[in-house]
Design a protein around this motif. Sequence first.
Motif, PDB file in Angstrom:
ATOM      1  N   GLN A 185       0.806  -1.219   0.000  1.00  0.00           N
ATOM      2  CA  GLN A 185       0.000   0.000   0.000  1.00  0.00           C
ATOM      3  C   GLN A 185       0.842   1.272   0.000  1.00  0.00           C
ATOM      4  O   GLN A 185       0.297   2.361  -0.046  1.00  0.00           O
ATOM      5  CB  GLN A 185      -0.937   0.002   1.217  1.00  0.00           C
ATOM      6  CG  GLN A 185      -1.928  -1.132   1.221  1.00  0.00           C
ATOM      7  CD  GLN A 185      -2.898  -1.083   0.057  1.00  0.00           C
ATOM      8  OE1 GLN A 185      -3.533  -0.073  -0.202  1.00  0.00           O
ATOM      9  NE2 GLN A 185      -3.001  -2.181  -0.671  1.00  0.00           N
ATOM     10  N   ASP A 186       2.154   1.140   0.056  1.00  0.00           N
ATOM     11  CA  ASP A 186       3.017   2.309   0.063  1.00  0.00           C
ATOM     12  C   ASP A 186       3.934   2.286  -1.157  1.00  0.00           C
ATOM     13  O   ASP A 186       4.142   1.245  -1.766  1.00  0.00           O
ATOM     14  CB  ASP A 186       3.850   2.341   1.344  1.00  0.00           C
ATOM     15  CG  ASP A 186       4.815   1.172   1.429  1.00  0.00           C
ATOM     16  OD1 ASP A 186       4.360   0.013   1.368  1.00  0.00           O
ATOM     17  OD2 ASP A 186       6.037   1.416   1.509  1.00  0.00           O
ATOM     18  N   ALA A 187       4.460   3.444  -1.519  1.00  0.00           N
ATOM     19  CA  ALA A 187       5.278   3.557  -2.730  1.00  0.00           C
ATOM     20  C   ALA A 187       6.480   2.627  -2.697  1.00  0.00           C
ATOM     21  O   ALA A 187       6.769   1.946  -3.688  1.00  0.00           O
ATOM     22  CB  ALA A 187       5.718   5.003  -2.933  1.00  0.00           C
ATOM     23  N   LEU A 188       7.187   2.557  -1.584  1.00  0.00           N
ATOM     24  CA  LEU A 188       8.369   1.701  -1.516  1.00  0.00           C
ATOM     25  C   LEU A 188       7.999   0.233  -1.705  1.00  0.00           C
ATOM     26  O   LEU A 188       8.675  -0.488  -2.445  1.00  0.00           O
ATOM     27  CB  LEU A 188       9.111   1.899  -0.192  1.00  0.00           C
ATOM     28  CG  LEU A 188       9.701   3.285   0.052  1.00  0.00           C
ATOM     29  CD1 LEU A 188      10.383   3.343   1.419  1.00  0.00           C
ATOM     30  CD2 LEU A 188      10.652   3.696  -1.048  1.00  0.00           C
ATOM     31  N   LEU A 207      11.890   1.593 -12.305  1.00  0.00           N
ATOM     32  CA  LEU A 207      11.450   1.357 -10.922  1.00  0.00           C
ATOM     33  C   LEU A 207      12.602   1.568  -9.944  1.00  0.00           C
ATOM     34  O   LEU A 207      12.426   2.163  -8.872  1.00  0.00           O
ATOM     35  CB  LEU A 207      10.876  -0.050 -10.791  1.00  0.00           C
ATOM     36  CG  LEU A 207       9.590  -0.307 -11.587  1.00  0.00           C
ATOM     37  CD1 LEU A 207       9.338  -1.797 -11.727  1.00  0.00           C
ATOM     38  CD2 LEU A 207       8.405   0.401 -10.946  1.00  0.00           C
ATOM     39  N   THR A 208      13.773   1.088 -10.304  1.00  0.00           N
ATOM     40  CA  THR A 208      14.951   1.251  -9.456  1.00  0.00           C
ATOM     41  C   THR A 208      15.298   2.727  -9.316  1.00  0.00           C
ATOM     42  O   THR A 208      15.591   3.203  -8.201  1.00  0.00           O
ATOM     43  CB  THR A 208      16.139   0.459 -10.033  1.00  0.00           C
ATOM     44  OG1 THR A 208      15.771  -0.933 -10.101  1.00  0.00           O
ATOM     45  CG2 THR A 208      17.386   0.613  -9.178  1.00  0.00           C
ATOM     46  N   GLY A 245      15.179   8.065  -2.031  1.00  0.00           N
ATOM     47  CA  GLY A 245      16.193   7.884  -0.996  1.00  0.00           C
ATOM     48  C   GLY A 245      16.259   6.479  -0.436  1.00  0.00           C
ATOM     49  O   GLY A 245      16.767   6.257   0.661  1.00  0.00           O
ATOM     50  N   HIS A 246      15.767   5.503  -1.183  1.00  0.00           N
ATOM     51  CA  HIS A 246      15.712   4.115  -0.733  1.00  0.00           C
ATOM     52  C   HIS A 246      16.767   3.283  -1.458  1.00  0.00           C
ATOM     53  O   HIS A 246      16.933   3.424  -2.666  1.00  0.00           O
ATOM     54  CB  HIS A 246      14.318   3.551  -1.008  1.00  0.00           C
ATOM     55  CG  HIS A 246      14.116   2.145  -0.586  1.00  0.00           C
ATOM     56  ND1 HIS A 246      13.989   1.772   0.731  1.00  0.00           N
ATOM     57  CD2 HIS A 246      14.015   1.014  -1.307  1.00  0.00           C
ATOM     58  CE1 HIS A 246      13.808   0.456   0.796  1.00  0.00           C
ATOM     59  NE2 HIS A 246      13.824  -0.025  -0.427  1.00  0.00           N
TER      60      HIS A 246
END
Length: 139
Positions: free
Chosen positions: A9-12, A60-61, A68-69
């Motif tokens: 449910q989250d972007a990451l 996507l990467t 910042g992930h």
Amino acid sequence: MTAVELIPQDALGVLEASRAREKAQALYYRVLAAGAAGDAEATDRLNDLHADEQHHLSRLTARLLELGHKPKDLSDVPVPAGNLLGWEAVAREREAGEVNWYEMMVALDLDRSTLAVLEEILESERHHLSELRGKWMPA
């Protein structure tokens, strides 16, 4: 999507789950393309599909990095089996799964930049499904 696969449910979570799917798709088309030696048309189609899936993975990467992930290592994604005999039916089924996945992802409440990446990939996946050809991603 399998019954056990949960929708993040989250972007990451969406980006990481989508990356794993794209890695599996890229590996699938790479296996098929390697086995298509001698069939120029199939080789071209499969290499183009492989290139698009690799491009999806890269987009996507890049989005994860923008957020910042540090992207997860995907070296453990298993190489799917691929058989040239009947590959179009199997590939069409796989692509239908991709279209379904991205339709669900773009319906989530995510930030605009992430949605833009997902929508671009969804458009490409729809072309893959209808034509089983690649080269739908902008440079």
